[in-house]
Design a protein around this motif. Structure first.
Motif, PDB file in Angstrom:
ATOM      1  N   VAL A  77       0.855  -1.180   0.000  1.00  0.00           N
ATOM      2  CA  VAL A  77       0.000   0.000   0.000  1.00  0.00           C
ATOM      3  C   VAL A  77       0.896   1.236   0.000  1.00  0.00           C
ATOM      4  N   ARG A 151       1.878   2.333  -9.214  1.00  0.00           N
ATOM      5  CA  ARG A 151       0.630   1.570  -9.057  1.00  0.00           C
ATOM      6  C   ARG A 151       0.804   0.634  -7.863  1.00  0.00           C
ATOM      7  N   ASN A 152       0.205   1.027  -6.753  1.00  0.00           N
ATOM      8  CA  ASN A 152       0.328   0.224  -5.538  1.00  0.00           C
ATOM      9  C   ASN A 152      -0.667  -0.927  -5.531  1.00  0.00           C
ATOM     10  N   GLY A 153      -0.379  -1.923  -4.701  1.00  0.00           N
ATOM     11  CA  GLY A 153      -1.252  -3.084  -4.590  1.00  0.00           C
ATOM     12  C   GLY A 153      -1.204  -4.002  -5.787  1.00  0.00           C
ATOM     13  N   VAL A 154      -0.129  -3.907  -6.568  1.00  0.00           N
ATOM     14  CA  VAL A 154       0.022  -4.718  -7.779  1.00  0.00           C
ATOM     15  C   VAL A 154       1.187  -5.686  -7.578  1.00  0.00           C
ATOM     16  N   THR A 155       0.910  -6.970  -7.679  1.00  0.00           N
ATOM     17  CA  THR A 155       1.913  -8.012  -7.454  1.00  0.00           C
ATOM     18  C   THR A 155       2.275  -8.695  -8.761  1.00  0.00           C
ATOM     19  N   ALA A 172      -4.014  -7.839  -8.723  1.00  0.00           N
ATOM     20  CA  ALA A 172      -4.317  -6.628  -7.962  1.00  0.00           C
ATOM     21  C   ALA A 172      -5.798  -6.623  -7.608  1.00  0.00           C
ATOM     22  N   GLY A 173      -6.096  -6.431  -6.339  1.00  0.00           N
ATOM     23  CA  GLY A 173      -7.481  -6.316  -5.912  1.00  0.00           C
ATOM     24  C   GLY A 173      -8.352  -7.497  -6.281  1.00  0.00           C
ATOM     25  N   GLY A 174      -7.801  -8.687  -6.245  1.00  0.00           N
ATOM     26  CA  GLY A 174      -8.579  -9.875  -6.547  1.00  0.00           C
ATOM     27  C   GLY A 174      -8.735 -10.187  -8.021  1.00  0.00           C
ATOM     28  N   ARG A 175      -8.092  -9.418  -8.895  1.00  0.00           N
ATOM     29  CA  ARG A 175      -8.169  -9.714 -10.325  1.00  0.00           C
ATOM     30  C   ARG A 175      -6.772  -9.950 -10.883  1.00  0.00           C
ATOM     31  N   SER A 176      -6.717 -10.637 -12.000  1.00  0.00           N
ATOM     32  CA  SER A 176      -5.459 -10.899 -12.690  1.00  0.00           C
ATOM     33  C   SER A 176      -5.476 -10.190 -14.036  1.00  0.00           C
TER      34      SER A 176
END
Length: 489
Positions: A77, A151-155, A172-176
């Motif tokens: 974050v 872009r935070n929260g991006v793995t 990110a946020g439950g999506r790919s």
């Protein structure tokens, strides 16, 4: 921002300083004009993974070099990037306040300029060392002042090599989703090298709720507990200090040696030439130096030792390596090499980190193709951990185990922890940025330029226009043609 010495930072002065930095960049012609031809069918020229100080500095350097279409991502974050508000537990930085950091030679973006604007010139002059959270505040400001979008929260979950590009698989946020890039910069610190090292003695014998690595533990949750710390370098003493300050009942630190390491084998390395040019030495020389460093234990800094020893319930056990670990009631029973038992409620491991790029999960598709130092030098059994580090090219690019099997590796620049074996010093440390980032940026720019050779040649060889010098600028001074003189005259 974190208040320092009960002072509130001057936000107006910091805004003026950021504006001054933008003017400085314009004055030296580094406003970010993009010279790279737009990549056809590719989303980015460069993706930087990691927005700690290394990733931010890399993005800043790429922009100053005129390389556009750079995207920076981080799994954390906002404010949680890097180590300064997470794994780092020292009260003050080990780096002196003078060396430059991520600003890459631009004084108006330096820590000194920031601190003087925030708290005053006299406050900076009186500052003996940089508090860790103050440095974190500065890095946050640097990101804003340098206008680096993250872009935070991006793995990053997977790197898929394709013809002429890398397809990156993100979550990110439950999506790919996927994006493509020409170059990838890994500024992921410890994570990019495999993460913390947990000895099998602990990992295979104890449940996970009874131990933690210094990289991630909750000191507050161990209030009133008896804690055993394995290790005697900086992170072990930092952890001990944090535990004691959080109210641990007892903290016992165990060292293998008969005394603590009391000097740095790396001290002779600390000059400009070594930082800049160590990577150019032959493999045999670099390997000999790194073996020398590794065979001599790292010494704990004096402030870290004094922080822990200030507590009467802190105890150091020398010549006390561990032979076994087992459950004992609700806690742990350790068996020392001497055979003596020691009981504790919890274990904290200051056992260092893995140094193997092949263990980075996003590299799983091609991990065996990544060359390690074990592929380049003769390795003794005691050096196997050091030899697992990636063998990097001069621009921090990954190298193939066998030539021709994975040429795309040259498009991945590894500014993570285990790059140290190739470069001689920890990569990502504050003092490393002024040397490592420009070298990586230059290598990326060079490869992009050469890859676009045909487009650049077309630009160079295009017909010369007439718009640079309008005819009317000199038309009035044109003389009438001089009449020709015939031969008879």
């Amino acid at each position: 921002m974190t208040a320092h010495a009960n002072a509130t930072p001057d936000t107006d002065a910091l805004s003026r300083l950021a504006a001054e930095a933008r003017r400085d960049l314009a004055r030296i012609g580094e406003g970010g004009a993009d010279w790279v031809p737009p990549p056809e069918g590719i989303d980015h020229n460069v993706v930087v993974v990691g927005a700690g100080q290394s990733g931010l500095s890399a993005a800043f350097g790429l922009r100053r070099a005129g390389i556009g279409r750079v995207s920076v991502v981080d799994a954390a974050v906002p404010g949680g990037e890097g180590i300064w508000r997470g794994p780092a537990r020292m009260n003050v930085l080990r780096t002196p306040k003078v060396p430059p950091g991520p600003e890459l030679g631009l004084p108006s973006l330096s820590f000194q300029a920031w601190y003087e604007a925030a708290f005053g010139v006299e406050a900076y002059a009186a500052l003996p060392a940089v508090p860790r959270e103050i440095w974190a505040d500065y890095v946050d400001w640097f990101r804003t002042a340098a206008a680096i979008e993250v872009r935070n929260g991006v793995t990053l979950e997977r790197v898929e090599p394709q013809e002429g590009r890398l397809r990156l698989h993100f979550a990110a946020g439950g999506r790919s989703f996927t994006e493509t890039t020409r170059k990838l910069v890994l500024a992921t610190g410890i994570a990019g090298s495999g993460g913390p090292f947990i000895p099998a003695l602990v990992r295979e014998k104890l449940p996970a709720h009874l131990y933690a690595h210094t990289h991630a533990f909750d000191a507050g949750a161990l209030k009133g507990r008896k804690v055993a710390v394995l290790g005697a370098a900086a992170s072990a003493f930092d952890a001990a200090g944090a535990l004691l300050e959080a109210g641990a009942r007892e903290v016992h630190l165990f060292a293998r040696g008969e005394d603590l390491a009391r000097g740095s084998a790396m001290k002779p390395f600390g000059f400009f030439g070594a930082w800049e040019h160590f990577h150019a030495l032959p493999d045999e020389d670099r390997w000999a130096v790194m073996r020398h460093f590794r065979q001599r234990a790292s010494f704990p800094p004096v402030p870290a030792v004094k922080r822990a020893t200030a507590h009467a319930n802190f105890h150091i056990h020398l010549d006390a390596a561990w032979r076994d670990a087992a459950l004992h009631g609700a806690g742990v029973r350790l068996t020392l090499q001497s055979g003596a038992p020691f009981d504790a409620d919890f274990i904290v491991l200051g056992t260092g980190y893995l140094a193997d790029a092949r263990l980075f999960p996003p590299f799983a598709d091609f991990a065996p193709a990544i060359a390690r130092w074990s592929n380049r030098v003769a390795v003794e059994e005691a050096d196997e951990a050091l030899a697992a580090a990636p063998y990097l090219g001069p621009g921090f690019e990954l190298v193939e185990t066998r030539p021709g099997e994975a040429p795309f590796l040259a498009d991945i620049h590894f500014l993570a922890f285990s790059a140290m074996t190739s470069t001689g010093r920890p990569v990502g440390d504050i003092a490393s940025l002024r040397h490592n980032v420009p070298r990586a940026v230059a290598a990326i720019g060079r490869r992009l330029f050469v890859a676009d050779r045909a487009k650049h040649l077309a630009r160079f060889l295009a017909p010369v226009g007439t718009e640079d010098l309008p005819r009317e600028a000199y038309a009035a001074a044109l003389s009438a043609p001089v009449p020709a003189v015939s031969a008879a005259e």
